[in-house]
Motif scaffolding. Structure first.
Motif, PDB file in Angstrom:
ATOM      1  N   ASN A  66      12.133  27.503  50.053  1.00 16.35           N
ATOM      2  CA  ASN A  66      11.495  28.439  50.985  1.00 16.35           C
ATOM      3  C   ASN A  66      10.552  29.409  50.276  1.00 16.35           C
ATOM      4  N   LYS A  67      10.820  29.684  49.012  1.00 14.89           N
ATOM      5  CA  LYS A  67       9.937  30.548  48.228  1.00 14.89           C
ATOM      6  C   LYS A  67       9.030  29.726  47.317  1.00 14.89           C
ATOM      7  N   THR A  68       9.588  28.673  46.731  1.00 18.56           N
ATOM      8  CA  THR A  68       8.848  27.883  45.746  1.00 18.56           C
ATOM      9  C   THR A  68       7.639  27.185  46.345  1.00 18.56           C
ATOM     10  N   ILE A  69       7.806  26.554  47.507  1.00 18.69           N
ATOM     11  CA  ILE A  69       6.730  25.751  48.096  1.00 18.69           C
ATOM     12  C   ILE A  69       5.531  26.614  48.499  1.00 18.69           C
ATOM     13  N   PRO A  70       5.707  27.714  49.261  1.00 21.64           N
ATOM     14  CA  PRO A  70       4.538  28.550  49.586  1.00 21.64           C
ATOM     15  C   PRO A  70       3.843  29.112  48.352  1.00 21.64           C
ATOM     16  N   ARG A  71       4.618  29.589  47.396  1.00 23.09           N
ATOM     17  CA  ARG A  71       4.022  30.153  46.181  1.00 23.09           C
ATOM     18  C   ARG A  71       3.244  29.090  45.413  1.00 23.09           C
ATOM     19  N   ALA A  72       3.812  27.898  45.304  1.00 22.33           N
ATOM     20  CA  ALA A  72       3.139  26.813  44.589  1.00 22.33           C
ATOM     21  C   ALA A  72       1.852  26.406  45.305  1.00 22.33           C
ATOM     22  N   LYS A  86       8.748  30.894  66.820  1.00 25.27           N
ATOM     23  CA  LYS A  86       9.663  31.110  65.705  1.00 25.27           C
ATOM     24  C   LYS A  86       9.114  32.068  64.662  1.00 25.27           C
ATOM     25  N   ASP A  87       7.817  32.305  64.714  1.00 21.91           N
ATOM     26  CA  ASP A  87       7.195  33.179  63.714  1.00 21.91           C
ATOM     27  C   ASP A  87       6.170  34.059  64.431  1.00 21.91           C
ATOM     28  N   GLY A  88       6.380  35.361  64.387  1.00 26.73           N
ATOM     29  CA  GLY A  88       5.516  36.274  65.128  1.00 26.73           C
ATOM     30  C   GLY A  88       4.296  36.742  64.363  1.00 26.73           C
ATOM     31  N   ARG A  89       4.080  36.242  63.154  1.00 26.46           N
ATOM     32  CA  ARG A  89       2.928  36.661  62.351  1.00 26.46           C
ATOM     33  C   ARG A  89       1.666  35.946  62.860  1.00 26.46           C
ATOM     34  N   VAL A  90       0.824  36.666  63.585  1.00 26.97           N
ATOM     35  CA  VAL A  90      -0.353  36.074  64.213  1.00 26.97           C
ATOM     36  C   VAL A  90      -1.325  35.518  63.168  1.00 26.97           C
ATOM     37  N   TRP A  91      -1.524  36.250  62.079  1.00 28.58           N
ATOM     38  CA  TRP A  91      -2.449  35.775  61.046  1.00 28.58           C
ATOM     39  C   TRP A  91      -1.984  34.446  60.463  1.00 28.58           C
ATOM     40  N   ASN A  92      -0.698  34.349  60.159  1.00 21.27           N
ATOM     41  CA  ASN A  92      -0.164  33.150  59.515  1.00 21.27           C
ATOM     42  C   ASN A  92      -0.096  31.954  60.430  1.00 21.27           C
ATOM     43  N   THR A  93       0.109  32.173  61.721  1.00 16.24           N
ATOM     44  CA  THR A  93       0.380  31.058  62.626  1.00 16.24           C
ATOM     45  C   THR A  93      -0.767  30.713  63.577  1.00 16.24           C
ATOM     46  N   ARG A 111       8.368  26.859  55.790  1.00 20.49           N
ATOM     47  CA  ARG A 111       9.527  27.744  55.901  1.00 20.49           C
ATOM     48  C   ARG A 111      10.425  27.384  57.086  1.00 20.49           C
ATOM     49  N   HIS A 112       9.825  26.877  58.146  1.00 18.36           N
ATOM     50  CA  HIS A 112      10.573  26.635  59.381  1.00 18.36           C
ATOM     51  C   HIS A 112      10.945  25.171  59.602  1.00 18.36           C
ATOM     52  N   ILE A 113      10.281  24.272  58.898  1.00 18.90           N
ATOM     53  CA  ILE A 113      10.612  22.845  59.025  1.00 18.90           C
ATOM     54  C   ILE A 113      10.992  22.339  57.647  1.00 18.90           C
ATOM     55  N   PRO A 114      12.274  22.338  57.310  1.00 18.34           N
ATOM     56  CA  PRO A 114      12.728  21.964  55.969  1.00 18.34           C
ATOM     57  C   PRO A 114      12.722  20.464  55.739  1.00 18.34           C
ATOM     58  N   LYS A 115      11.554  19.864  55.781  1.00 15.71           N
ATOM     59  CA  LYS A 115      11.407  18.427  55.587  1.00 15.71           C
ATOM     60  C   LYS A 115      10.356  18.174  54.516  1.00 15.71           C
ATOM     61  N   PRO A 116      10.495  17.090  53.726  1.00  9.47           N
ATOM     62  CA  PRO A 116       9.539  16.806  52.668  1.00  9.47           C
ATOM     63  C   PRO A 116       8.351  15.973  53.105  1.00  9.47           C
ATOM     64  N   GLY A 117       8.231  15.631  54.372  1.00  8.78           N
ATOM     65  CA  GLY A 117       7.168  14.728  54.809  1.00  8.78           C
ATOM     66  C   GLY A 117       5.793  15.345  54.906  1.00  8.78           C
TER      67      GLY A 117
END
Length: 511
Positions: A256-262, A425-432, A99-105
């Protein structure tokens, strides 16, 4: 310039800061050809791409019998569930980064942003080792199956490597064309192979199995029996490719939605399917008989099971789908490797031509050709040394790929934590922090187990069957050291000779 309907080449100003990780301009080639992939793949299409890489029928027909035989026997199905939990935790951090690094690598990009340029380059070469070895290992297996099938039904004997080379050529043609074509082919094959396996499980459940239905595969004593490290290797290997969802970012619709869901859908779907299917395989023969049946001939176990529960027709259909399953697998891995090479080229890590995009097919066509040639050369070398396509090519290199990917994902987990701690950049402790941390622990423990039992997988054992680290084990393990070392050396060379290019490798983390 002719552009396929519904697609257009995306371009960005050279000064755009978010493009510099994957797009280094080369003198004399700027504007000569499109450099960015584009498309409108949805969640379903991307899931098909990465789950096809997992090759469901190949796993249940090839890897699962080996996991039962060489690993922890009756308890092997539980390792799929354990692997799924570990990788799902890892995926939480992966999705946050996407979500925060829009790169395909994917891996090498995320590691670069989290742990610095040099470590990012090292990760890139570990990823290349992983996907190249797993792809080549399956080419060996598909060559064997095609040769075996031809001999069985016609009596004609042709070498396995000939079929492997023919498969490489066909994969190369599809890989050269637009990704939408590959996703459609993979989608059809995936539905067919998943369907036949679920039909088998249904037949086993309805009949009650050979010894009745039970949860014996999930009993702790069975899970810890035999060689769980080898079993875990086969289990994690079955998931290789799910993490490649991020590689298709530039070709995804609303990434931003497709990649996490996939990503989540792939891990959960693969985990549930493999756990259920391998449980059904154990129940089909019974906990007291499954190891002996696998030992009799692991390669034909799935066909014998189909014959017993679905009849001769089921066996024939499965034989055909087993071949198409492996084809779908290598096609998917081919697409993953070519996109890694494309991203690395646009980051200045590989020759500039590999970053080109075909004006009509909108595919990384040069990268696809390069990967086709690489696979063909490796198969030719294996044939020259007369390596067994299953016990050597498939088993050895699948082992290398699995250990490499476990270590690479562990490194990526650390990179995720460091990146978000530094940037906030992301305050969600569980996710990060929490989920990536738990994933890291699980991956490291998995890697330790795989290394401990690695000699058994490649046949380095003494007369008593005790694993011994011989020359073959050390050589294969050394590959996992040499490739990242090359990445660090390349980083040092770029920093010394091309400091401006080195500075552009990341924008947020100082080297």
């Amino acid at each position: 310039m002719s552009i396929a309907a519904g697609h257009r080449i995306r371009t960005a100003p050279a000064s755009a800061p978010e493009e510099s990780m994957t797009k280094l301009e080369s003198t004399g080639v700027e504007g000569a050809a499109p450099r960015t992939l584009t498309g409108s793949l949805g969640v379903t299409a991307i899931v098909f791409m990465v789950v096809a890489a997992a090759s469901p029928l190949t796993v249940i027909g090839g890897a699962a019998p080996l996991g039962i035989l060489l690993g922890n026997g009756v308890g092997f199905p539980a390792l799929y569930a354990i692997s799924a939990v570990i990788l799902l935790l890892f995926s939480v951090g992966l999705a946050a980064m996407s979500r925060h690094i829009p790169k395909p690598g994917a891996f090498f990009t995320y590691v670069g942003y989290g742990l610095g340029r040099s470590t990012g380059l090292a990760a890139a070469w570990v990823a290349m080792l992983t996907y190249t070895t797993i792809q080549v290992s399956v080419y060996g297996y598909v060559g064997y199956i095609l040769s075996y099938t031809l001999q069985t039904y016609t009596g004609v004997t042709l070498p396995w490597w000939l079929f492997a080379l023919l498969t490489i050529a066909l994969v190369g043609v599809l890989g050269y064309r637009h990704i939408d074509l590959s996703s459609k082919v993979l989608g059809v094959l995936l539905v067919a192979e998943v369907g036949i396996v679920l039909l088998l499980v249904g037949a086993v459940v309805i009949s009650g199995g050979a010894e009745g239905l039970s949860l014996a595969p999930f009993e702790p004593s069975n899970v810890a029996s035999g060689s769980p490290g080898v079993g875990l290797m086969f289990a994690i290997a079955a998931f290789i490719g799910f993490e490649a969802t991020a590689i298709f970012r530039d070709e995804a619709r609303d990434p931003n939605k497709t990649i996490p869901r996939a990503t989540y859908a792939a891990v959960i779907g693969i985990g549930v399917f493999y756990t259920l299917s391998s449980w059904g395989l154990v129940m089909a023969w019974g906990p007291s008989n499954i190891v002996a049946e696998a030992a009799a001939d692991p390669g034909s176990l799935i066909l014998r099971t189909m014959s017993q529960y679905l009849g001769a027709t089921g066996e024939i259909i499965t034989n055909v789908l087993l071949i198409t399953s492996m084809f779908a697998c290598v096609l998917s891995f081919h697409n993953v490797v070519t996109r890694y090479q494309h991203s690395m080229s646009n980051a200045g890590l590989l020759p500039d031509r590999l970053g080109g995009v075909h004006h009509r097919h909108l595919s990384p066509h040069v990268s696809s050709l390069a990967q086709t040639v690489t696979a063909a050369v490796l198969i030719a070398v294996f044939a020259l040394f007369q390596l067994d396509p299953v016990l050597a090519v498939f088993t050895w290199f699948a082992g290398v790929a699995t250990l490499a990917i476990a270590l690479l994902m562990a490194l990526t987990s650390i990179a995720v934590i460091v990146y978000f701690v530094k940037t906030k950049k992301d305050g969600r402790v569980w996710n990060t922090i929490i989920a990536p941390g738990l994933g890291f622990v699980g991956l490291v423990l998995s890697a330790v187990l795989i290394v401990a039992y690695f000699p058994i997988m490649v046949g380095d054992v003494d007369a008593a069957g005790t694993p011994v680290f011989g020359a073959l084990s050390w050589f294969l393990l050394l590959l996992i050291v040499v490739f990242p070392l090359f990445g660090y050396l390349q980083a040092a060379w770029i920093k010394a000779r091309r400091p401006e290019a080195y500075a552009k490798l990341t924008d947020t983390i100082a080297g």
